[in-house]
Design a protein around this motif. Structure first.
Motif, PDB file in Angstrom:
ATOM      1  N   GLU A 151       0.837  -1.202   0.000  1.00 40.52           N
ATOM      2  CA  GLU A 151       0.000   0.000   0.000  1.00 40.52           C
ATOM      3  C   GLU A 151       0.873   1.254   0.000  1.00 40.52           C
ATOM      4  OE1 GLU A 151      -2.768  -0.097   3.174  1.00 40.52           O
ATOM      5  OE2 GLU A 151      -3.658  -2.044   2.604  1.00 40.52           O
TER       6      GLU A 151
ATOM      7  N   ARG B 221      -3.118   6.215  -1.226  1.00 42.43           N
ATOM      8  CA  ARG B 221      -4.385   5.881  -1.853  1.00 42.43           C
ATOM      9  C   ARG B 221      -4.244   4.879  -2.993  1.00 42.43           C
ATOM     10  NH1 ARG B 221      -9.095   7.115   0.810  1.00 42.43           N
ATOM     11  NH2 ARG B 221      -8.870   9.099   1.906  1.00 42.43           N
ATOM     12  N   GLN B 222      -3.046   4.368  -3.182  1.00 41.76           N
ATOM     13  CA  GLN B 222      -2.796   3.379  -4.223  1.00 41.76           C
ATOM     14  C   GLN B 222      -2.102   2.160  -3.636  1.00 41.76           C
ATOM     15  OE1 GLN B 222      -0.695   5.107  -7.590  1.00 41.76           O
ATOM     16  NE2 GLN B 222      -2.635   5.377  -8.674  1.00 41.76           N
TER      17      GLN B 222
ATOM     18  N   HIS C 108       0.494  -1.159  -4.928  1.00 38.58           N
ATOM     19  CA  HIS C 108       1.338  -1.744  -5.979  1.00 38.58           C
ATOM     20  C   HIS C 108       1.288  -3.262  -5.853  1.00 38.58           C
ATOM     21  CE1 HIS C 108       4.602  -2.087  -8.865  1.00 38.58           C
ATOM     22  NE2 HIS C 108       5.190  -2.954  -8.029  1.00 38.58           N
TER      23      HIS C 108
ATOM     24  N   ASP D 204      -0.290  -0.869 -10.700  1.00 40.82           N
ATOM     25  CA  ASP D 204      -0.777  -0.019  -9.611  1.00 40.82           C
ATOM     26  C   ASP D 204      -2.270   0.208  -9.785  1.00 40.82           C
ATOM     27  OD1 ASP D 204       1.722   0.315  -8.406  1.00 40.82           O
ATOM     28  OD2 ASP D 204       2.228   1.981  -9.738  1.00 40.82           O
TER      29      ASP D 204
ATOM     30  N   PRO E  65      -5.926   2.030  -7.731  1.00 41.37           N
ATOM     31  CA  PRO E  65      -6.414   2.861  -6.613  1.00 41.37           C
ATOM     32  C   PRO E  65      -6.946   1.982  -5.488  1.00 41.37           C
ATOM     33  CG  PRO E  65      -7.943   2.935  -8.466  1.00 41.37           C
ATOM     34  CD  PRO E  65      -6.711   2.233  -8.954  1.00 41.37           C
TER      35      PRO E  65
ATOM     36  N   ASN F  77      -8.880  -5.712  -7.141  1.00 41.47           N
ATOM     37  CA  ASN F  77      -7.679  -5.416  -7.927  1.00 41.47           C
ATOM     38  C   ASN F  77      -6.935  -6.684  -8.340  1.00 41.47           C
ATOM     39  OD1 ASN F  77      -8.277  -2.715  -7.572  1.00 41.47           O
ATOM     40  ND2 ASN F  77      -6.885  -2.456  -5.835  1.00 41.47           N
TER      41      ASN F  77
END
Length: 298
Positions: free
Chosen positions: A160, A163-164, A166, A230, A232, A242
């Motif tokens: 983390e 706000r994103q 990886h 990446d 959000p 995600n």
């Protein structure tokens, strides 16, 4: 240590992929001190186990193994029971339950059967990692029908960043297919011929066994791909969406690659080795093409 492990991995790459479990077991028996290094480096077909508490099936691999026990994603218990087994933190366990429910729906939509499992674990740097396992097996209902298995292993890391998040994904697909249709037809023909000859029971058994192997076609192998992305991050549940998107896109790409490249290349090689059409007919077609090209040039 490194040289010995590298030598074992190099040997595994040269052995038939259909016997990977037997070969790994033999190497572990010869070098038990390096069992963890070998088991953690070699992808093996996933094993299907049943949770004693819930009765649900789950997949066993090196990522949910602790010693000789395997952790179930449904009850979070080890089989055989293990008192001090590694389990995810309460927060990560909640996310693991949500991921198992989501990928169980994914499995039903794409595979129409099979078994799926998701396992998560905490990392020292504050992030977490996980593995998504999918397995579908085709069991023959008759001696002449094909059999096979599809094993997907998706290992990912999540970090983390405000706000994103990886993600790094490593996907491995192991495919095994066996076609026994031609072997069954050959076996029946030779068995009939053997029965017509008196006093040839031993010869019949030998010929029957050779005939079954003679027409059997086995296609097996594995493919590994990596990707980083990446996305959000709104809350912790966003990790499921995600990683699900990444795995879905990766499986589609690898499935198309298997179909177009690997199966296509195998088909071209088989057709080049054995022609279904008559050779004389093919020769006449080539001569006719040459004549047509000559007329066009005039």
């Amino acid at each position: 240590m490194g040289d010995l492990v590298d030598s074992m991995l190099d040997l595994m790459r040269r052995l038939p992929p259909t016997h990977v479990e037997e070969n790994v077991a033999s190497l572990v028996a010869m070098c038990p001190d390096y069992a963890d290094d070998l088991l953690g480096s070699v992808d093996q077909p996933l094993k299907v186990m049943t949770d004693r508490a819930t009765g649900k099936e789950y997949l066993a691999c090196d990522y949910n193994r602790d010693g000789d026990s395997y952790r179930s994603p449904w009850s979070n218990e080890y089989d055989p029971p293990l008192e001090d087994g590694t389990v995810p933190s309460p927060k990560l366990r909640k996310l693991e339950i949500t991921a198992n429910e989501a990928f169980d729906t994914y499995r039903e939509m794409y595979y129409e059967g099979g078994v799926s499992s998701v396992f998560l674990w905490d990392l020292d740097d504050g992030g977490f990692a996980g593995v998504v396992l999918l397995k579908k097996t085709l069991n023959p209902s008759a001696p002449g029908e094909p059999s096979g298995s599809w094993d997907s292993i998706h290992v990912f890391e999540a970090a983390e960043r405000g706000r994103q998040a990886h993600y790094k994904l490593t996907s491995t697909i192991m495919l095994q297919m066996v076609d026994r249709s031609s072997g069954t037809r050959t076996s029946k023909g030779e068995a009939t011929a053997s029965r017509s000859a008196a006093g040839a029971k031993d010869s019949e058994k030998a010929n029957g066994a050779d005939a079954k192997r003679e027409g059997e076609v086995t296609l097996s192998g594995s493919m590994t791909r990596q990707i980083e992305h990446d996305f959000p991050l709104q809350d912790s549940s966003s990790h499921v969406a995600n990683t699900g998107r990444m795995i879905e896109e990766m499986e589609i790409k690898m499935r198309n690659l298997l179909q177009e490249v690997y199966f296509g290349k195998t088909r071209d090689v088989v057709f080049d080795l054995r022609s279904i059409d008559d050779l004389e007919k093919a020769r006449r077609q080539r001569e006719l093409q040459k004549e047509l090209v000559g007329f066009i040039k005039r």
